[in-house]
Write an enzyme that holds these catalytic residues in place. Sequence first.
Site, PDB file in Angstrom:
ATOM      1  N   GLY A  78       0.710  -1.206   0.009  1.00  0.00           N
ATOM      2  CA  GLY A  78      -0.193  -0.084  -0.153  1.00  0.00           C
ATOM      3  C   GLY A  78       0.844   1.345   0.060  1.00  0.00           C
ATOM      4  N   LEU A  79       0.279   2.475   0.488  1.00  0.00           N
ATOM      5  CA  LEU A  79       1.008   3.682   0.620  1.00  0.00           C
ATOM      6  C   LEU A  79       1.328   4.262  -0.574  1.00  0.00           C
ATOM      7  CD1 LEU A  79       3.506   3.405   4.148  1.00  0.00           C
ATOM      8  CD2 LEU A  79       1.153   4.482   3.456  1.00  0.00           C
ATOM      9  N   CYS A  80       0.396   4.059  -1.705  1.00  0.00           N
ATOM     10  CA  CYS A  80       0.564   4.622  -3.002  1.00  0.00           C
ATOM     11  C   CYS A  80      -0.456   5.406  -3.449  1.00  0.00           C
ATOM     12  CB  CYS A  80       1.038   3.608  -4.008  1.00  0.00           C
ATOM     13  SG  CYS A  80       0.157   1.910  -3.871  1.00  0.00           S
ATOM     14  N   GLY A  81      -1.052   6.042  -2.545  1.00  0.00           N
ATOM     15  CA  GLY A  81      -2.087   7.105  -3.076  1.00  0.00           C
ATOM     16  C   GLY A  81      -3.293   6.194  -3.581  1.00  0.00           C
ATOM     17  N   SER A 138       3.060   6.525  -8.470  1.00  0.00           N
ATOM     18  CA  SER A 138       1.903   6.735  -7.483  1.00  0.00           C
ATOM     19  C   SER A 138       2.610   7.124  -5.978  1.00  0.00           C
ATOM     20  CB  SER A 138       0.910   5.949  -7.666  1.00  0.00           C
ATOM     21  OG  SER A 138      -0.187   6.216  -6.978  1.00  0.00           O
TER      22      SER A 138
END
Lengths: 133, 280
Positions: free
Chosen positions: B86-89, B234
């Site tokens: 995760g942590l990609c907008g 991203s």
Amino acid sequence: MATFQLDIVTPEKTIYSGDVEQVQAPGADGGFGVLARHQPMLAALAIGQVVFTQADGTNHKLAVSGGFANVSGDGMTVLAETAEMAQEIDIERARVARDRARSRLSDRGQVDMDRAQAALSRATWRLRTCGAE
Amino acid sequence: MANLRELRTRVSSIKNIQRVTNAMQLVAAARMRRAQEAITSARPYAQQLDRVLQQLSGSVDPSSHPLFLDRGDARTVYVVVSSDRGLCGGFNTNVCRAGFGSVQADDSVVTVGRKARNFFGNRNVTVANDHADVFRELSFAQAVTIADDVKSRFLAGTVDRVFLVYNEFVSVATQQPVVEQLLPIVPKEVEGSNSEEYLFEPSPEVLLDTLVPRHVNFQVWRALLESNAGEQASRMRAMDNATKNAGELIEDLTREMNKERQASITLELMDIIGGAEAVA
């Protein structure tokens, strides 16, 4: 001797691009050689090894896992899903792959005989190409 | 007003977060460059594959191959390409929504990456198969595994249509979710047949049989590459924003902290002056 352009490409990268004197490739119906000014040809390749000779006389070998050879007026292109130059082959990994394929083949209950056979052939050719056996 | 010590702990914890997001941004930037290079190095293969198809189409009709067979759109499978981390907008949400919006009652999905598996697992959608942990060490063999999976479903007749849903890497700033038909293969207009005398070995039909599955493998590989570059781009942007936000927060909190400290100093001074006056 006359030279021609050879490109060996895979989806991951271009393995070789340059002038060569001759190429030997494992055709699906038997091996063949290509020299400059060959007739245009499209051939399916089997699992095996491609050998080419550069203008200075050095030979290079690579293991390919099937694909195409396209010979046209502007040179020859080898398209393979994988191709490895002899010096880049991981001998240990190839041995492991070969042993795994062999054990799968000896297990009669397996459904995917074709796949195991292909894996065995790929591993064997990789070992043969880098001169490990 | 918060007390001085609380403010100080908050500032230092935000600084730690900022350090992490900044490092993640740098890593994502490096990975994105590598992913972009991978897209570029796949190009010669794509061009050659198209050339071979063009040469073949002079002597054999490519659409006679079973992977071109259109059986109408009864059951469709969507291959949704997301990321593992995760942590990609909005990267994963966008692509999963695009896939979810197209899924009908009889359809199923094959997910690539953990995020899509979790997304569709929580909704009422049949997940026919999932391929996780693909992007840590992306190799063409993985694309082949995924492609073989859907090809065998299509050829067995359990699905009639296969779509690829992935984020297209338009630029560093934009990733566009796209829904593309993978199977049956959409015939491309081939311009100009070949006039050269070509030798075919073994025969055009056998060559076509070798070519068509490879074409499908490559389409999947391209989607994986695009998605991978998009994910890193991203993440890079998301982490850049996070680092900036942390900077702003630190600034605000530091200002408040200084005010608080000044107030306490003033208070102490007043005490001292008060005491001195009492003595005098």
